[in-house]
Design an enzyme around this catalytic site. Sequence first.
Site, PDB file in Angstrom:
ATOM      1  N   HIS A 133       0.800  -1.233   0.000  1.00 22.90           N
ATOM      2  CA  HIS A 133       0.000   0.000   0.000  1.00 22.90           C
ATOM      3  C   HIS A 133       0.834   1.286   0.000  1.00 22.90           C
ATOM      4  O   HIS A 133       0.526   2.244   0.721  1.00 22.90           O
ATOM      5  CB  HIS A 133      -0.954   0.008   1.195  1.00 22.90           C
ATOM      6  N   HIS A 165      -9.809   2.282   0.483  1.00 23.73           N
ATOM      7  CA  HIS A 165      -9.704   1.169   1.419  1.00 23.73           C
ATOM      8  C   HIS A 165     -10.753   1.224   2.533  1.00 23.73           C
ATOM      9  O   HIS A 165     -10.460   0.923   3.696  1.00 23.73           O
ATOM     10  CB  HIS A 165      -8.288   1.138   2.013  1.00 23.73           C
ATOM     11  N   GLU A 173     -11.634  -3.628  -2.768  1.00 30.70           N
ATOM     12  CA  GLU A 173     -10.775  -2.578  -3.307  1.00 30.70           C
ATOM     13  C   GLU A 173     -10.599  -2.769  -4.811  1.00 30.70           C
ATOM     14  O   GLU A 173      -9.985  -3.742  -5.242  1.00 30.70           O
ATOM     15  CB  GLU A 173      -9.411  -2.640  -2.617  1.00 30.70           C
TER      16      GLU A 173
END
Length: 409
Positions: free
Chosen positions: A155, A229, A369
């Site tokens: 991420h 997210h 996501e």
Amino acid sequence: MPLMYSQRLKNGSPLLFCAIATVLLANAAQAQSNSETDAGSGADSNIQTSVFGHLPDGRQVDVYQFTNANGIELRVTNYGGIILSLKTPDMDGKFDDIALGFDSLEAYLSDEYRQANPYFGAIIGRYGNRIAGGQFSLDGESYSLATNDGSNHLHGGEQGFDKVLWQAEPFESEAGTGLVLRYTSEDGEEGYPGKLETEVTYTLTDNDELMVEYRAVTDKATPVNLTQHSYFNLKGEGSDTILDHQLMINAPEFTPVNDTLIPTGEIRSVDGTPFDFTQATPIGERIEQDNEQLSFGGGYDHNFVLARDDAASDELVVAAKVWESQSGRMVEITTTEPAIQFYSGNFLNGDLTGKQGQAYGHRSGFALETQHYPDSPNQEAFPSTTLEPGDTYLSRTIYRFSAQESFDE
Ligand code: BGC
């Protein structure tokens, strides 16, 4: 800054990009004019702004609250572009906040939160999900990124787009009300090449949709994979598990992973596996099955390849639908992205206490996501995530909220 919609990613549909460009341009112009009147004053009844707190370096962080014609209320902060809360009605018209998160900025900045790192509600970038070993090569150059998830990069690194302050402009347009967020990621930030100028627009429509549009340009080739997210619990955040929620994912295939959650490169049919969500199925129905892939993820933590007539197309397709029977709440997700990561909140363990003062227990929220596949910079057979200078990264995802008596109604 001139917009470059005439140039596009390899797989782009010019028509769709034109449509997005028009909306973004309208939004940007609107934001410009609204910023002088609404931002900071809280004068408009549909848009209210307030101070959320201050970062350790003194910068102010704000909260923007949007309400649509049906009373749906969205709160977003410019720290990480985090969706703080989302109140939607159930079948009886009772509103609950369905997004996991916290009441205070301090909670998002705390060491406890950073260590657990669930990325509640945040914008993820520069690269959503994992890059193996934090390494990749591009145009003959090798790049090293932070390994912030065991031996892998996750991420966007130590300080991804979820932990930076975005420049924010609220707007009201024909489509609804919302927020344009802008962030410039410098060349070399978190080890990535190229200065990336990023814009994410949230729009809450009177059609009960939350539209998220992503746009980015770079001055050097770089991997880009932006996503949102949010974790939802359709009974209301702070409720028990999401195992009874019924899920449909419009994906005939998924990308199996190794034990560090890096795709093996195989694209496997979901047929006959616990990963077959092509028909609505309770999330918990098969989650405890003896299955190697489920054991690697501690449950579902996998990238699903969306069904498309033309694999290279980026037309909007329905990616997933989730429905919960007590509340009747449904969320339908459509996207231009080729895949969706379904994460069943396996790493939530009750250590974090959310807005209602309730501990967020194991699998008490799910995240879906929209994205390109994990580790694409190292996997030639996957659709490319490289953004070249002169091209524009564009992506769009729409979440539509409703309440109904059955999944199929
Ligand atoms: C990943 C999970 C991770 C979670 C929170 C998800 O996108 O797939 O593996 O634990 O984000 O960091």
